[in-house]
Scaffold this active site. Structure first.
Site, PDB file in Angstrom:
ATOM      1  N   CYS A 152      21.824  18.967  68.622  1.00 27.83           N
ATOM      2  CA  CYS A 152      22.169  19.411  67.394  1.00 27.83           C
ATOM      3  C   CYS A 152      23.802  19.427  67.410  1.00 27.83           C
ATOM      4  O   CYS A 152      24.551  19.157  66.577  1.00 27.83           O
ATOM      5  CB  CYS A 152      21.682  20.591  66.628  1.00 27.83           C
ATOM      6  SG  CYS A 152      20.000  20.673  66.266  1.00 27.83           S
ATOM      7  N   VAL A 156      26.546  17.563  65.310  1.00 21.85           N
ATOM      8  CA  VAL A 156      27.170  18.449  64.203  1.00 21.85           C
ATOM      9  C   VAL A 156      28.767  18.224  64.311  1.00 21.85           C
ATOM     10  O   VAL A 156      29.381  18.126  63.294  1.00 21.85           O
ATOM     11  CB  VAL A 156      26.714  19.992  63.986  1.00 21.85           C
ATOM     12  CG1 VAL A 156      27.612  20.437  62.906  1.00 21.85           C
ATOM     13  CG2 VAL A 156      25.310  19.670  63.547  1.00 21.85           C
TER      14      VAL A 156
END
Lengths: 505, 480, 505, 480
Positions: A152, A156
């Site tokens: 992630c 991001v």
């Protein structure tokens, strides 16, 4: 030894009265627990129609889903290559989770590094982590290939893998000529099978070298298939055909390695040279469809050779597999395969009366769900619910068409994006005779009293099952074994104190 | 006599770590030391970042906050807020046992996630979280509260989970506790413990919440820092009760929100896992003036020592009862267990690399069975943990902080211990080398290991591992 | 379909209240039944020490024995030869029983003729039956070989097979040059494994033709092994070694034939030519000992080539197997076999903590009993009772020596000639954690509450298990699977409503 | 219209049986006939010896006596006297269900054997048998009697089991019944039934034994010749009770010694399996003047017909009650079953080759579902059985007595029925040919097939067999 002092562990220890009393006292005096009546009432409510409706109205909360995240699948694709280090660009905890998850399923080590991004990387980007990370990887493990995926955090903040890898090479963080493949695998898109697809298609694109020469050989891609036995089984089958082949991602070396006193991090798998040469095979055969969407697209578009996708479970699926091999290679289907077909059909003939007319509800990844649904119907079993969390539109349409084609599917309901808490409501309000699912489905067995046939991933609470094949006729025999013998076992338990506790069944 | 020769060990260590990339080499050098019994200071550096590209055994802050602190509290709904994976991988994997009806009044083995999608990353997840918390409360009405455990993206996209939690808490009339335990924070699980402890402080004690009312007495104690792996806290609780004390609150194993709040209502707070819960005990002492006491219920030596230490906080009645139960019930049991297993384990050598506390807690239990410790260290300990480990040494020992698997493989190869105790990720590669292994985070699906009955299970399991028949058969007989 | 009218069969139908009431009324008014108190008291008594003593004093009555009679084993030896008709000289009912028994176990057809001796044969002898019988057999089935064994009647009246066969040939009841083998297999001597031995050794003696030339090839005899998968597995293993071999009696063709729309009575097996030529192989390897006593003796004496006997179960047994092959053939043990060994050991390492310290009591034929006893101890399991009905002195001595060599065997008791009613007393008075046994042992599970791991013959109430191998490392993996996963399943059932119902085990 | 063309069938039969050895050919010719509906006489020869060397489906007298007559009586101990095999192969294989505690007050699924050894053959087994019977009575004190079922050697070595049985009976005060059912006697199971019936006659009725006393009434009936395969007799019993009758004794399925004796106490004896029990019913009628009635509880047509036939023996109350239960309960259920299954089975063709009665008993049930019978016959029927089969024909049918498996294979190959119903020995070879099969001796582990509920199970099972998905997949798709 058994006559010595016997130690009781948690499995029996806490049944002792002393503990029951203690638990009761604690509950009463300190826990601020709901009353037993409240609990009983609520339990009953959660098993009813009203609750089911409320449950299916959920828009945000997901409870006990049947999917994991992309990088898990990416690591699985990577571990199938020889001398290759799977690499997670992101927080180190992700890698720890992926590794544990696989270790628990396969009961095997699962090497993977992370570049341990922390707060500063959040601010400045993760490039420095990757430079040091790659440096260490090459120094310590000297892999032939590093396969990078992202978790992630990197996604991001928008880290650019391509650029980072280029820099690392230019900066000399890695030895000259190092082979590094990379795929963006954001956890907030798709599921583990998407990650498998992203990693594998990236590897094909980044490493494959089309020469123009076409070799008398086929590529085989099994997809996110955690039944290690299948990799050996497809090789055996292709051996019987006398076909030259490359399996693209073959984890059966790394995830079923011997205990012989010497731990080896890399135990084999698809050779890098084969990965490079794969575009020059004359065709590609895929044994999964929904976990290889991008891969199929890529091969069709870029390699331009014939591509066949089969779902190799059960009779029909195995027939498709054999005919696809024959078609792609021009070889005859060997007599031994035909004999195996006959033996599989024979085994079904011997046992289907235990399956026919029984009702089944299934949980699985989409390719397995499709195959098992079809196979259960081949045995005369009736399908009640097929529920996935990571189903796709294609999967849903295919499955509905399959069910519509068969009387045993006529009452089935299909859910592509629900979770096991939804499933609980379905099973409680519209029970079936057997659930097919992975280890987590044992909670459904407990909550609904419906016996579980364990097929799927992850399988944490049974051992060795993943060592058996599930594809082809001989794999079908294993599936049949699990299905029929679970039914027989449950029948025994149901009848143990009646006269129906037959010795012959 | 020690198995480890200090000089040789240091040379060996050097030969291993020189293989790292340079900065990594320099860093790792400060994390390893060969220590001697009686040594006064441990120089091992700890609680530092793991180096990239090195296979570390460590996890992340989320793992520490969810898996250890919040996860085991059975009557609250712990929402893994963010993408699906973190909650999925940590689902049911810590074996924090509890009594209750799962999905009705207890939620320990359930995975609640907001399953973030791309749109949530782009547009933020706060609105979704609001809806989610209400759905959860509606579907599981007997919950006693909810927690929101942030995964990496939450901190990066700037969601305001505190505001959402406050609002919803007001709306549903139950505690909703936001916990900023994004995985990228800090260097290990340890910061997750700290962050989670801080949320307990801020959202419970600072708000002066209290749990179920109970009749107070002079013997009320609370037990914290026991996560009830395989039933640990239950066998511990039995000891406390056998001593004549009243256990009014436990946390977080088999714990409820009520008990969590009531920890501060006890006369004494007993802390088992100092590493993960000391923040709370210190705070409670400060705010409520309730003293705390660290204890260790692994193995006869420490159990008896701890019982006496605890009894010493109370009157003679407790002290007498404690001695009585030791003499009449525990000692005879311990003797039987030792008589059975010590002869099978005497002189065996082990390496132990676990969490932030267990090595030093379990070393005495191993020693009770005659097992020597060759190497130990912690995934996520702090300086004081290393310091305090020294007192348990009884031979030269290699002390390693945040041991990489590269180092581990080298140590195993070099010293060929009779047992290695560590985590699931380390298990199978150790066994491939023909070395017996026990998962010492999860008791390898066994347990309890705490308390009196726990020592029996511990002894049985170590014997089973070390003397397992399979290890005699590693080598094919035709390979000489 | 499932929403239509649902039919209940015996498994659930008789739970209906209407039936329970009916049963109760019948019991009370008409059955002259013992009172429920009497039944309860007697039940308790039969599970106690006093009863055990009484039970073990039995001298004549045999209750629920673990053996069948000789001709059954003889037919099994015969069915392993190509184009061969098994023939029972005796009452026709015997053949019907043998065939049913095998059909129920293998779920396969089992051809065998009888010459239907009746009263007149009792008076005049069975020669005429055999003359007509052989005539019909050759006319209808045109076999390459007929393998004759006897059942009680022929033995009691003293029919002379050798003479009958000679006459039949001379009289022209059979075509010129017909190959007929024959063995006396009285049911009142030994058990089914004796019959196997008698038939096989007779075939070797009557058909084998020693030429003096020694061929670079070994003979392999599996014994009375009903795990059909083992015949394929030994071939696979020998294939990896690159060894030329003859399996003497290979039923894997006739007892695992395909369902393809065409029934064939004879599907293959050991070729008659190979049987003839077997004496000229350079060595013989046997995988059973107690079922081949005479056969071993015969080969050693008559063929005079090296003979090795191994018990190929578990690690040690598989090691012995591989080393025996290497020794007899001079070949190296292949790397792939070594890899399989490592994978088997690995699987044990992954799972033995579920077996270690658990106690087991076993029922089986002697060769399986020995192998399973040793394997269970290799897993750390402790042996309580090993009970056979057809154990021999050798078996008893070997087993006691084995148990004495291992702490896990230190408390074991060995019974060579007891039955399952004795076993019930042992299990009730000195319970173990798991029973290993065949389908009939399910009664012991019911009576004692001790879970059953199903390994053995006959296996009537589970399907397909006999299709898996049990020998060698890969066979060991199957045994391990059955043992460990049964333990896990029982653990789940025991803990389902407790917190110990773990997903990861 | 019939599927079978008589002339063609006769030619085909001839072509098959000419392959036999000459005497066998001549013999077999007399056992096969192509019969037509309305035909008055059936010329098929039966109850003759099977020819040597021909695979027959038949068993022996022991099988008939033990498996059918004595075996199902639950509270007696049936000793298989002789070598171990006969008892072993017949152990638990007939699924004669019973209620009771096995090994305590019931012994149905146990194998008691004298396990003859060579010395017993040489020296005789009588002394041993004495000891054995006493051991059995001591170890199983709640038994209500014992039977001694001779295997082949007994008759050949000249043992006197009658004398032993008499002595022991006196000694233990319970019936001990010797049954000379050696397997070499007669031509099939049938003689075993007869012999066993004779022993019941001689050792029970001739001795005027009676069972448990009960209050007699006008509606007392006994039901014999039902062996409770899969619970058959229970669903039959339910019908009898629904009619308002009192079933005071049943035999031998789920039967007791008491009931066996009390059969003669009923007002009417109802007989289901005429073939195996007619000896008894005739005898009882003669001796006790109790009338008997044959009935058939397979399928709606015969169930209703039989119920009315039975009711006709009683007063109006019974007749009315019978009509009521038919109209209100049974007919609606039958209609539902037929509505579901007949469309799936209409026009399917079957062959049926079973025992001595079932083909003619089940044919009407098949016909209720629209299934045509192409071929039928019996393993061990007598002339009257064939004669009486004619009345159930509704198309040209091949009738075969003691069909050999050679003939069977040829018939299956030639006519490719949609279903073949026979025994376990025939099952798997039929299926290899791609032809669905049901074991019609044992209901293929299903049942009951008798009675109202039984018809549902029967219909479901025939549908399952015939329409099983697997049969569409016999041929590999690449073989065209």
């Amino acid at each position: 030894m058994s006559k010595d002092i016997k130690v009781k562990d948690h499995i029996t220890l806490f049944n002792d009265e002393r503990f029951s009393e203690m638990f009761e006292r604690k509950r009463e005096l300190y826990e601020n627990a709901a009353t037993k009546e409240e609990v009983a009432k609520t339990l009953e409510w959660t098993l009813g129609e009203e609750y089911k409706e409320l449950n299916f109205k959920r828009e945000h909360l997901v409870v006990n889903p049947l999917k994991s995240c992309q990088p898990l699948g990416a690591l699985y694709a990577a571990i199938g290559f020889d001398d290759t280090m799977p690499y997670v660009h992101g927080s180190q905890g992700c890698a720890a989770y992926f590794r544990s998850h696989f270790c628990r399923h396969f009961k095997e080590p699962f090497p993977a590094v992370s570049d341990s991004m922390t707060e500063d990387a959040a601010v400045f980007g993760g490039h420095n982590n990757m430079y040091v990370g790659l440096d260490n990887v090459y120094k310590l493990y000297k892999p032939s290939m590093v396969a990078i995926c992202t978790s992630c955090m990197a996604e991001v903040i928008g880290d650019d893998l391509n650029n980072f890898v280029k820099n690392a090479k230019e900066q000399g963080n890695v030895p000259e000529g190092s082979l590094i493949t990379h795929a963006h695998t954001p956890s907030f898109v798709g599921s583990h099978i998407t990650g498998y697809d992203n990693m594998l298609s990236s590897m094909l694109a980044q490493v494959g070298e089309k020469t123009g020469e076409v070799k008398d050989r086929i590529n085989v891609i099994l997809g996110f298939d955690t039944y290690i036995g299948n990799f050996r089984e497809i090789k055996r089958i292709l051996g019987l055909f006398g076909v030259d082949f490359i399996i693209l991602s073959d984890p059966s070396y790394n995830l079923d390695s011997p205990t012989d006193g010497h731990y080896k991090m890399f135990n084999g798998g698809t050779k890098i040279a084969d990965l490079k040469d794969a575009p020059n095979s004359k065709a590609t055969l895929l044994l999964q469809k929904y976990s290889t969407v991008k891969t199929i697209e890529f091969i069709e578009k870029e390699w331009g050779h014939p591509v066949k996708v089969v779902n190799p479970f059960g009779i029909k699926g195995s027939d498709d597999l054999m005919m696809a091999i024959a078609e792609l290679t021009g070889k005859e289907i060997p007599a031994e395969i035909e004999n195996e077909r006959g033996r599989f059909v024979d085994a079904i003939g011997d046992s289907y009366y235990w399956v026919h007319g029984k009702t089944f509800s299934l949980n699985a990844d989409p390719d397995y769900a499709f195959g098992l649904t079809r196979m259960v119907m081949e045995l005369g079993g009736e399908i009640k619910h097929v529920l996935l969390t990571n189903g796709t539109k294609d999967w849903e349409a295919d499955t509905k068409a399959l069910l519509a084609s068969c009387p045993q599917g006529s009452e089935a309901e299909v859910y592509a994006h629900k979770d096991m808490w939804h499933f609980r409501s379905l099973l409680a309000t519209d029970p079936c005779d057997f659930i097919i699912g992975n280890s987590f489905a044992k909670y459904l067995m407990r909550d609904t009293g419906i016996p579980l046939i364990r097929i799927g991933f992850p399988m944490f609470d049974r051992q060795f099952l993943h060592r058996y094949p599930t594809i082809g006729y001989m794999g079908g025999l294993n599936l049949l074994n699990w299905i029929v013998n679970t039914i027989l076992d449950e029948t025994d338990r149901k009848t143990m104190y009646t006269t129906s506790y037959d010795v012959i069944r | 006599m020690s198995t480890i020769d200090k000089k040789q060990a240091e040379d060996f260590i050097e030969s291993v770590i020189t293989q790292y990339e340079e900065k990594t080499y320099k860093d790792r050098k400060t994390h390893i030391e060969v220590v001697e019994p009686g040594q006064e200071k441990c120089g091992v550096k700890s609680n530092r970042k793991s180096r990239p590209g090195v296979i570390t055994m460590r996890g992340c802050a989320y793992a520490g906050a969810k898996g250890v602190v919040w996860g085991p509290i059975k009557d609250i709904i712990n929402v893994s807020h963010g993408p699906v994976g973190c909650g999925q991988y940590s689902w049911s994997s810590r074996r924090n046992y509890y009594n209750g009806t799962t999905g009705i009044d207890s939620f320990g083995t359930m995975q609640f996630t907001s399953d973030f999608q791309e749109k949530d990353i782009v547009f933020g997840g706060d609105a979704m979280l609001r809806g989610l918390l209400k759905e959860a409360n509606n579907l599981f009405p007997l919950n006693r509260g909810l927690s929101v455990l942030s995964e990496c993206p939450i901190g990066l996209i700037g969601d305001d989970i505190e505001a959402v939690s406050k609002d919803i808490s007001k709306e549903i009339g139950k505690p909703v506790i936001p916990c900023r335990c994004e995985g990228f924070r800090g260097v290990s699980q340890s910061l997750g413990h700290h962050i989670a402890n801080d949320t307990i402080r801020d959202w419970i004690y600072e708000k002066d919440m209290v749990g179920q009312k109970f009749e107070k007495g002079p013997y009320d104690v609370a037990l914290i820092g026991d996560y009830n792996i395989g039933g640990d806290i239950w066998s511990s609780r039995k000891i406390i009760e056998d001593m004549g004390l009243n256990l009014v609150a436990q946390s977080t194993g088999d714990s409820t929100f009520s008990e969590l709040a009531n920890v501060a209502q006890a006369k004494v707070v007993l802390i088992h896992c100092y590493r993960s819960m000391n923040y709370i005990s210190r705070y409670i002492e400060e705010k409520y003036n309730v003293p705390w006491l660290e204890f260790n219920f692994f193995g006869p030596t420490q159990i008896i020592k701890s019982m006496r230490k605890i009894a010493a906080m109370f009157d003679d009645k407790i002290k007498e009862q404690t001695e009585k139960v030791i003499a009449e019930k525990y000692q005879p049991y311990f003797e039987k267990i030792v008589a059975k297993y010590r002869p099978r384990l005497e002189g065996k050598k082990t390496m132990l690399f676990v969490g932030g506390l267990r090595p030093r807690h379990t070393m005495p239990a191993f020693q009770d069975l005659g097992v020597e410790i060759l190497l130990t260290g912690y995934e996520f300990a702090h300086g004081d943990d290393y310091q305090r480990t020294l007192e348990y040494l009884d031979s030269t020992t290699i002390m390693v902080d945040d041991m990489s698997e590269f180092e581990m493989d080298n140590f195993l190869e070099k010293y060929k211990p009779d047992l290695f105790g560590s985590g699931i990720k380390e298990k199978y590669q150790t066994q491939k080398s023909g070395i017996p292994f026990r998962q010492m985070h999860s008791w390898d699906y066994s347990g309890p290991y705490h308390g009196v009955e726990g020592f029996g299970v511990f002894a049985r399991d170590m014997d089973m591992a070390i003397n397992g028949a399979v290890w005699k058969n590693i080598k094919a007989p035709w390979k000489s």
